[in-house]
Design a protein around this motif. Structure first.
Motif, PDB file in Angstrom:
ATOM      1  N   HIS A 202       0.964  -1.282  -0.003  1.00 47.82           N
ATOM      2  CA  HIS A 202      -0.116  -0.069  -0.032  1.00 47.82           C
ATOM      3  C   HIS A 202       0.928   1.228  -0.253  1.00 47.82           C
ATOM      4  O   HIS A 202       0.639   2.182  -0.913  1.00 47.82           O
ATOM      5  N   LEU A 203       1.821   1.138   0.717  1.00 48.48           N
ATOM      6  CA  LEU A 203       2.391   2.417   1.324  1.00 48.48           C
ATOM      7  C   LEU A 203       3.660   2.743  -0.014  1.00 48.48           C
ATOM      8  O   LEU A 203       3.963   3.872  -0.705  1.00 48.48           O
ATOM      9  N   GLU A 204       4.372   1.811  -0.300  1.00 46.75           N
ATOM     10  CA  GLU A 204       5.596   1.772  -0.958  1.00 46.75           C
ATOM     11  C   GLU A 204       6.398   3.146  -0.795  1.00 46.75           C
ATOM     12  O   GLU A 204       6.695   3.772  -1.744  1.00 46.75           O
ATOM     13  N   GLY A 205       6.641   3.028   0.646  1.00 49.30           N
ATOM     14  CA  GLY A 205       7.818   4.092   0.728  1.00 49.30           C
ATOM     15  C   GLY A 205       7.208   5.320   1.106  1.00 49.30           C
ATOM     16  O   GLY A 205       6.078   5.767   1.203  1.00 49.30           O
ATOM     17  N   TYR A 206       8.197   6.566   1.178  1.00 48.29           N
ATOM     18  CA  TYR A 206       7.718   7.950   1.317  1.00 48.29           C
ATOM     19  C   TYR A 206       6.798   8.403   0.289  1.00 48.29           C
ATOM     20  O   TYR A 206       6.917   8.258  -0.851  1.00 48.29           O
ATOM     21  N   VAL A 207       5.594   9.304   0.788  1.00 49.65           N
ATOM     22  CA  VAL A 207       4.720   9.885  -0.014  1.00 49.65           C
ATOM     23  C   VAL A 207       4.807  11.271   0.188  1.00 49.65           C
ATOM     24  O   VAL A 207       4.897  11.697   1.503  1.00 49.65           O
ATOM     25  N   GLN A 208       4.693  12.353  -0.578  1.00 47.86           N
ATOM     26  CA  GLN A 208       4.930  13.390  -0.382  1.00 47.86           C
ATOM     27  C   GLN A 208       3.675  13.874   0.784  1.00 47.86           C
ATOM     28  O   GLN A 208       2.418  13.611   0.526  1.00 47.86           O
ATOM     29  N   GLY A 209       3.994  14.699   1.713  1.00 44.50           N
ATOM     30  CA  GLY A 209       2.975  15.142   2.965  1.00 44.50           C
ATOM     31  C   GLY A 209       3.454  14.313   4.198  1.00 44.50           C
ATOM     32  O   GLY A 209       3.030  15.005   5.168  1.00 44.50           O
TER      33      GLY A 209
ATOM     34  N   LYS B 186      -1.185   3.675  -2.172  1.00 43.07           N
ATOM     35  CA  LYS B 186      -1.225   3.711  -3.523  1.00 43.07           C
ATOM     36  C   LYS B 186      -2.172   4.013  -4.348  1.00 43.07           C
ATOM     37  O   LYS B 186      -2.387   4.766  -5.119  1.00 43.07           O
TER      38      LYS B 186
ATOM     39  N   GLN C  74      -4.859   5.212  -3.237  1.00 41.34           N
ATOM     40  CA  GLN C  74      -5.518   6.285  -2.922  1.00 41.34           C
ATOM     41  C   GLN C  74      -6.853   5.957  -2.105  1.00 41.34           C
ATOM     42  O   GLN C  74      -7.646   6.886  -2.141  1.00 41.34           O
TER      43      GLN C  74
ATOM     44  N   PHE D  44      -2.331   7.825   2.271  1.00 42.40           N
ATOM     45  CA  PHE D  44      -0.842   7.776   1.467  1.00 42.40           C
ATOM     46  C   PHE D  44      -0.713   6.420   0.630  1.00 42.40           C
ATOM     47  O   PHE D  44      -0.057   6.136  -0.095  1.00 42.40           O
TER      48      PHE D  44
ATOM     49  N   LEU E  44      -5.397  15.032   3.296  1.00 40.89           N
ATOM     50  CA  LEU E  44      -4.042  14.368   3.190  1.00 40.89           C
ATOM     51  C   LEU E  44      -3.485  14.587   4.603  1.00 40.89           C
ATOM     52  O   LEU E  44      -2.734  13.636   4.900  1.00 40.89           O
TER      53      LEU E  44
END
Lengths: 954, 204
Positions: free
Chosen positions: A738-745, A780, A782, A778, A823
Motif C-alpha cells: 500500500h505505502l511503498e515508501g515515502y509519499v509527499q505529505g 498507493k 488512494q 497515502f 491528506l
C-alpha cells in the motif's frame, strides 16, 4: 532588513534630537518596506518609505519615497529635509545623491519616478485593505480630491506586524484591537490630524474631511447613538454594514472624535512607539492639530489654488460644504493655517540634490486648472507615464471596485455596464475615470476581468460575513457562559449556531437526501446545539490526574474528552501526546513509562541500523531514490519554524536549491527512512502493544455504533481500544504494497510531532502513531483519500444540500479542493501553533475517529455563502479554498466542527428513530427520492457519546 | 459551456517532484523566488494577464504535485488545458527520463482534441547550478523534443529569472493558438450595447 529598519529609526530619533521642531518638518509616521507596484514595469514592486510629516507651517504631507532615493539611508539625506524651510516646499523627500537624468518617454523608469508627496488635505479617501489574504500584504490606496489616485501602497506584513516593536505598545493603546499593520497605523495617525470617518457601507473606505453629504452616503452621516454601533448593525445577515475587525475598529473612530484628548494621547503613544515623535510636541498639540487642516483652510487654499492653478476640483468641494457642528469648530481653528494644496510628485531635475521640482509639480497640475472634473483629462502622474494613464488608474481601481461590490449583497455579474451604473460606483469612482472607462474599449475589457475575479469577490464576501459571524459567536459564547453559570439565560435558546447564519431562502427549500430533516427541523425540535470548548489541559490539571505511581487515575475516555474540548498546554504535550499516539499505555505508571522509553529507543535504533549500518542497503537504487525523495521534501518542510530553520550543516545532497541543512532536518530524514523500514515489515513482526492506536477506523466505528445502539456508550473509548487488536490481525494487509515508501505529505506530518517530542526516538514513535491514523491517505491506490472525500461528500449532502447542489453545478463535487486538508490534516491551512492544537483534538478521537471530516465541514460551512454567491467553477472553488490557507480561525472552526457533529447526529437519530417507529417519513415531501437508511459511512462517523439533549428528544 | 468574454488560457505544469514547477510559476507570475516553497499537495494555480499578439489574455497556470501517487487527481486538473509544460531538472537525469511518462499521462488524462498537435513546451530548469552537476545536455533534451514533434525547448533558472519570461511567452503564444482553434465553436460574446454606452456619459 530589520537592521535597516532599526538603523533608520535610530537615525530618525537622532534627527529629532537635533532638530528644533519650529524649523524642521516633523516625522509623524514612517514605515519602511512599503511597496509600490509597477504593474507594467518588469522591475516589479519597488520598496520605499511611507511617511507622514508635519511641515513647519503645520501642513501635513503624506509621502512615499523609494528606498533607492535614500542611498544607504544616510543621515545627510535627512539633513536635506531639514534645510528645506521654504514655505513652498511641499516635499520633504531628499533627492538621491546622483539623480538619474530625466528623459521623457523613456521605456524604463526609475524608482524615483514613483515618489510622491501630497498634502493630506488633498486626500479624498483612503481605501484600506488589511493583510488578510494569502499574500500577506496589506495595502492602501489613496484617492485625491482631484480624482487622481496614488499607486497602491503595499505594506509588507513581515515588517509591519512581526518585526516592528511598536505594535506591542499599540496593542496596549487599543487592547481589543487586532495586531496593527502599517495601513491601520497610518489611518490611526491621520485620525489625529484630520477628520477621518470609516464608511459604514464600504468597509475599508475612509473618508478624509468628508462632507456631510459624503458621510450620509457612506452611512455615517450622524454619529451612531450606541457606543458600539457595529454590533447592532452587524447582527443581521447580509447587512452591508458589517465589517471586518480592522474596519470595525475604525468605525469606533466616530465616538472617539468626540474625545480629542484621548485621541491625541493615543496618537502620542503611536508616535512615541515609532520613535519618531519630536519630544517637544506635547499631547495637546494633536488636539490643535486636528483643527489645523480644516474645511475652511482647504477652501481658502482652493480659492487660492484656483488662481494659481493648483487644483481644478470644485464641484466635489461644494458637496463637502456642509459640516457637522463639531467640525465647524475645528474650522475656526484651522482657518488660521493655510497653504497651497499641492500635488507634487518628486521629480528630480537637477543634480544639486536638494532642489525639489516644484516647477514640475506646478506644470503637472496647471493643465487641470479651471476645468470641471468631468471634462478635463487628468495629467498622468509620473508613475503612470509609462503606461496609458487611464489603464493605470483602472488597473489600480479595478480591484477596489470589485472588492467593494462584493460587499453589496449580491451583484449580478453581467457587464461592466452594471458596474458603472451602480450608484456606489458613482460615489466611489472618480467621475473622470467613469467617463473614460465608458469611452475606452480597452478599459471596458479590463473591467470585464471581473469574470475571473470572482474568487477575489468571494474572499471579500467571506471577510464581511466573518464579522457578523464573529459577533454572533461572541454573543453565543456570552449566553453559554451565562447559562452554565447558573443564570439560565433564556436567550441561549435562541441561538442555534449556524442556523441563524443561513439565509432564510436556503432553509425554505433545503432538502437533502434525508428529506426534511434539515436545519429547520432541528430548530423546531428544540435540539440546542452548542459547542463545549474550554481551555487547554494545564500541567497542573494533568499532574493532578496522576496517583503516586504516576498512573492516571482518570478514565481514558474522560481525558480524551477533556483534550477534545480544549487541547493541552504546550508544556505537557511532550508527555500527553505519547499517550494519544500509542507510545504509553493509558494505565502505565511512571516507572513503566521509563522502561517503555528505553525499549522504544532500543527498538528504534535496531530498525535504523537496518539501513544505517549497511552500506549495501544505502547504495541500493531503491534506497537512493527514497533518500533523494525524502531529502527534497525535508529541505522544504517548515523551514520558517525555528526548530527547522537554521542552516548550520551543509546540504549533503547539494541538490535542492542549495539551502543548508541542520541537525533536526537530518533527523527528519533519518526518521522517514527508518519509517520506510518499519512500514515495510509485516504486521505480525511489528511489536504492537495492546493499546496501540486503532487500525481501521471503519471497522472500529462500526463496532462503536453497535455498542451505542446497545446502550453501552457510557464505556466510551476505553473498551473499543481493547477489542481492536484482534481485528488488526484479521486485516493483515501487507502494508508494504500500500505505502511503498515515502509519499509527499509525510514530512508535513512528521515535523510537528518530531518538534513536540524533541528527540529522534520519540519523534519516530509518535510519527508511527500519527501514521496509524493517517497512513491510508497515502496508500498507493488512494483509497483512503477517496473514501474520506466520499464521506465528506455525503456529509455535505445531508448537512447542506444547497451547497452540495452548488458544488455539483460547479463540477467540484470531487472535493479535490479539500484534498490537501485531509491528506495532511490541515497542516498547510493553519499556523504552526494551531496545528498542534488541532491535531491533539483529532488525536483524542472523542466524538469521532474521523473528526477531521467535521473540521472540513465546518470550514466549508463557514464559506458556503461566499462560494455559492460568487464562485462558479471548479477552478474558482479550488483557488478560493486553497487561499483560505493561514487565514482560518482555529477556535471557531473547532467550535463549528463540534456543532456539525451534533447536527449530523441529530439528523441521524431522527432518521433512525423514525425508521424504527415505521413512520411514513416520505409523506411530507413526495418529490424527493429519500434515503431511508443512513449511509454506513455516516453511521461510522458518529462514534462518540451522544449529546444529552438530542438523546432526550421525543 | 459558458461563453468567455476574454481569452483564458489554461496551462498545466507537470514534472517530477522538486524540479521547480512552483518556482517557475512564481517567478513568472510574481517575479519572486524562494527556496522554501513547500512540496505542492494537490494542485493550485495562479493567473497572469499577458499581451499575446496584441490580445490581452489571462493565463491560468496550474501547478501540480510531482509525485506519481497523486496523478489520479490529474484528470480534474488537466481538463480543458491549452498547453502543457513539461519541466525537468537539468541536474537530475531521472527527472528528464520521466518526461515521456508525464507527456503520455497528460494526453491520456486530458484527452485533448488532436493530441498529436497539442502544444507542449519543455523546460530544463535549474541551469544556475554549477556546470559539473549537469546531467542532461541541451543537445540530448533538444533531441527528445524534436522526436516528439518539435516541442519548443527552454533552459531556465527560476532562481535567477533566466529565460522564464521567454519560455512563458512561447507557452502563451502556443496556448493561444490552441485556444483559438477551439474557440471557433463559440462566437465572440462581447457586445456593446449602445444604450448602456449612453449611460456612461452621464455617469457622474
Amino acid at each position: 532588513m530589520s537592521f535597516e529598519d532599526d538603523s533608520l529609526v535610530a537615525q530618525m530619533e537622532e534627527l529629532e534630537m537635533h532638530q528644533s521642531p519650529s524649523q524642521q518638518p516633523t516625522l509623524l509616521f514612517a514605515r519602511p518596506k512599503v511597496y509600490v507596484a509597477t504593474s507594467m514595469d518588469n522591475r516589479g514592486d519597488i520598496p520605499g518609505f511611507l511617511t507622514l510629516t508635519e511641515s513647519t507651517n503645520k501642513e501635513y504631507l503624506l509621502s512615499w519615497t523609494p528606498e533607492a532615493m535614500i542611498p544607504d539611508f544616510d543621515e545627510e539625506a535627512y539633513v536635506d529635509i531639514s534645510s528645506q524651510g521654504d514655505h513652498e516646499m511641499t516635499s520633504f523627500i531628499p533627492p538621491p545623491r546622483s539623480p538619474p537624468p530625466l528623459t521623457k518617454n523613456r521605456r524604463s523608469f526609475q524608482p524615483s519616478d514613483y515618489a510622491v508627496s501630497v498634502p493630506i488635505d488633498q486626500i479624498y479617501s483612503i481605501l484600506v485593505y488589511p493583510p488578510r489574504m494569502r499574500d500577506r500584504f496589506g495595502s492602501i490606496i489613496v484617492n485625491l480630491t482631484g480624482g487622481a489616485s496614488l499607486p497602491a501602497f503595499m505594506f509588507l506584513d513581515e515588517h509591519s506586524t512581526h518585526k516592528h516593536p511598536p505594535s506591542q505598545q499599540q496593542q496596549q493603546a487599543t487592547p481589543a484591537g487586532p495586531p496593527t499593520w502599517g495601513g491601520q497605523e497610518l489611518v490611526d495617525t491621520m485620525e489625529g490630524l484630520v477628520d477621518i470617518v470609516g464608511s459604514a457601507i464600504e468597509p475599508g473606505v475612509y473618508l478624509v474631511n468628508a462632507s456631510h453629504a459624503d458621510k450620509v452616503n457612506h452611512g455615517c452621516g450622524t454619529p451612531p447613538p450606541s457606543p458600539l454601533p457595529h454590533h447592532s448593525l452587524g447582527t443581521r445577515r447580509g447587512d452591508v454594514s458589517t465589517m471586518d475587525q480592522d474596519q470595525q475598529d475604525q468605525q469606533r473612530l466616530y465616538p472617539r472624535l468626540d474625545h480629542e484628548e484621548v485621541e491625541g494621547g493615543a496618537n502620542t503613544n503611536n508616535m512615541a512607539s515609532l520613535g519618531t515623535q519630536s519630544p517637544s510636541i506635547p499631547n495637546t498639540a494633536f488636539a490643535t492639530a486636528t483643527g489645523a487642516i480644516t474645511r475652511e483652510g482647504m477652501r481658502r487654499r482652493r480659492s487660492i489654488s484656483n488662481h494659481d492653478g493648483s487644483s481644478g476640483e470644485t464641484s466635489a468641494n461644494e458637496e463637502r460644504g456642509q459640516l457637522l457642528p463639531q467640525q465647524q469648530q475645528q474650522q475656526q481653528q484651522g482657518a488660521a493655517s493655510s497653504s497651497l494644496p499641492r500635488l507634487s510628485p518628486v521629480t528630480v531635475s537637477s543634480s544639486s540634490g536638494t532642489a525639489i521640482a516644484t516647477a514640475t509639480a506646478t506644470t503637472a497640475t496647471a493643465s487641470t486648472a479651471g476645468t470641471s472634473p468631468h471634462q478635463r483629462s487628468r495629467t498622468p502622474m509620473p508613475f503612470e507615464q509609462h503606461m496609458d494613464p487611464l489603464m493605470s488608474t483602472v488597473k489600480e481601481m479595478r480591484w477596489n471596485i470589485l472588492e467593494r461590490f462584493s460587499q453589496v449583497a449580491r451583484f449580478s455579474r453581467e457587464t461592466a455596464t452594471n458596474l458603472l451604473d451602480h450608484p456606489l460606483t458613482k460615489t466611489i469612482l472618480p467621475p473622470h475615470v467613469q467617463q473614460r472607462i465608458a469611452e475606452s474599449e480597452a478599459a471596458r475589457k479590463m473591467m470585464e476581468d471581473y469574470d475571473s475575479a470572482r474568487v477575489y469577490l468571494a474572499k471579500w464576501a467571506a471577510v464581511v460575513a466573518d464579522q457578523s459571524d464573529r459577533e454572533r459567536r461572541e454573543q453565543r459564547e456570552m449566553d453559554r457562559l451565562g447559562a452554565s453559570g447558573g443564570g439560565g439565560s433564556s436567550s441561549s435558546h435562541h441561538h442555534h449556531h449556524h442556523a441563524g447564519h443561513r439565509r432564510i431562502s436556503d432553509i425554505e427549500d433545503e432538502e437533502g437526501p434525508l428529506g426534511a430533516f434539515n436545519v429547520l427541523d432541528l430548530q423546531m425540535e428544540g435540539c440546542n446545539i452548542q459547542h463545549t470548548r474550554t481551555g487547554p489541559l494545564t500541567p497542573m490539571d494533568w499532574f493532578s490526574l496522576m496517583d503516586e505511581d504516576g498512573r492516571l487515575n482518570e478514565s481514558e475516555s474522560k481525558i480524551r474528552e477533556r483534550v477534545f474540548r480544549g487541547g493541552v498546554d504546550h508544556d505537557i504535550r511532550i508527555e500527553v501526546w505519547k499517550f494519544f499516539l500509542g507510545i504509553y499505555p493509558w494505565d502505565s505508571t511512571e516507572a513503566e513509562r521509563v522502561a517503555i522509553r528505553a525499549a522504544k529507543a532500543e527498538e528504534y535504533f535496531r530498525l535504523k541500523s537496518e539501513w544505517f549500518e549497511h552500506p549495501e542497503v544505502q547504495e541500493s537504487e531503491g534506497f537512493q531514490e527514497q533518500k533523494l525523495r525524502i531529502e527534497k521534501d525535508v529541505h522544504r518542510t517548515d523551514r520558517t519554524i525555528s526548530f527547522f530553520a537554521s542552516e548550520t550543516l551543509p546540504n549533503p545532497s547539494g541538490d535542492f536549491t542549495g539551502a543548508g541543512s541542520n541537525e533536526n532536518l537530518e533527523l527528519l530524514k533519518d526518521i522517514l527512512l527508518t519509517y520506510n523500514i518499519w512500514a515495510a515489515k509485516p504486521v505480525a513482526i511489528r511489536e504492537l502493544t495492546k493499546d496501540q492506536v486503532e487500525e481501521e477506523a471503519e471497522e472500529e466505528a462500526k463496532e462503536e455504533m453497535e455498542q451505542r445502539e446497545e446502550g453501552q456508550q457510557a464505556n466510551g473509548t476505553g473498551d473499543k481500544q481493547k477489542q481492536k487488536t484482534k481485528k488488526e490481525e484479521d486485516e493483515e494487509d501487507p502494508r508494504a504494497i500500500h505505502l511503498e515508501g515515502y509519499v509527499q505529505g509525510m514530512s508535513d506530518l512528521l515535523a510537528p510531532v518530531f518538534a513536540v517530542m524533541g528527540d529522534e526516538v520519540m519523534g519516530f514513535w509518535a510519527f508511527v502513531g500519527l501514521m496509524e491514523k493517517t497512513k491510508r491517505n497515502f496508500y498507493k491506490d488512494q483509497v483512503g483519500m477517496q473514501s474520506q472525500l466520499e464521506t465528506l461528500r455525503t456529509m455535505i449532502q445531508i448537512l447542506d444540500p444547497k451547497l452540495y447542489k452548488h458544488l455539483e453545478k460547479c463540477d467540484a463535487l470531487n472535493l479535490f479542493c479539500c484534498f490537501r486538508w485531509l491528506l495532511i490534516w490541515f497542516k498547510r491551512e493553519f499556523e504552526w501553533v494551531d496545528i498542534m492544537r488541532l491535531w491533539e483534538v483529532l488525536f483524542s478521537d472523542h466524538l469521532s475517529t474521523q473528526f477531521q471530516l467535521f473540521v472540513a465541514m465546518a470550514i466549508l460551512d463557514k464559506h458556503r455563502d461566499a462560494m455559492m454567491d460568487h464562485l462558479e467553477g471548479f477552478d474558482e472553488i479550488l483557488k478560493y479554498v486553497n487561499d483560505l490557507s493561514m487565514s482560518i480561525d482555529l477556535e471557531e472552526t473547532l467550535q463549528n466542527a463540534e456543532v456539525m457533529y451534533r447536527r449530523l447526529e441529530c439528523i441521524a437519530d431522527k432518521v433512525q428513530s423514525e425508521a424504527a417507529s415505521g413512520k411514513a417519513v416520505a409523506s411530507s415531501s413526495s418529490t424527493t427520492s429519500r434515503v431511508k437508511e443512513l449511509p454506513q459511512s455516516i453511521k461510522d462517523l458518529l462514534t462518540g457519546p451522544p449529546l444529552v439533549e438530542c438523546a432526550d428528544e421525543p | 459551456m459558458a461563453s468567455r468574454k476574454k481569452v483564458l488560457l489554461k496551462v498545466i505544469i507537470l514534472g517530477e517532484s522538486g524540479v521547480g514547477k512552483t518556482s517557475l510559476m512564481n517567478q513568472y507570475v510574481n517575479k519572486k523566488f524562494s527556496n522554501q516553497y513547500k512540496a505542492t499537495i494537490g494542485a493550485d494555480f495562479l493567473t497572469k494577464e499577458v499581451m499575446v499578439d496584441d490580445r490581452l489574455v489571462t493565463m491560468q497556470i496550474w501547478d501540480t504535485a510531482g509525485q506519481e501517487r497523486f496523478q489520479s487527481l490529474g484528470v480534474a486538473f488537466y481538463r480543458g488545458a491549452d498547453c502543457c509544460v513539461l519541466v525537468y531538472d537539468v541536474n537530475n537525469a531521472k527527472s528528464f527520463e520521466t518526461l515521456d511518462s508525464w507527456r503520455d499521462e497528460f494526453l491520456i488524462q486530458a484527452s485533448p482534441r488532436g493530441p498529436e498537435n497539442f502544444p507542449f513546451v519543455v523546460i530544463g530548469n535549474k541551469i544556475d547550478m554549477e556546470e559539473s552537476k549537469r546531467m542532461i545536455s541541451q543537445k540530448r533534451a533538444m533531441a527528445w523534443c524534436q522526436s516528439k514533434g518539435n516541442i519548443p525547448y527552454f533552459e531556465t533558472s527560476a532562481k535567477e529569472a533566466i529565460n522564464v519570461e521567454q519560455a512563458f511567452q512561447t507557452i502563451a503564444k502556443n496556448a493561444l493558438q490552441q485556444e483559438v482553434e477551439v474557440e471557433i465553436d463559440f462566437p465572440d460574446p462581447i457586445k456593446i450595447d449602445s444604450d448602456t454606452s449612453k449611460d456612461f456619459g452621464c455617469a457622474c
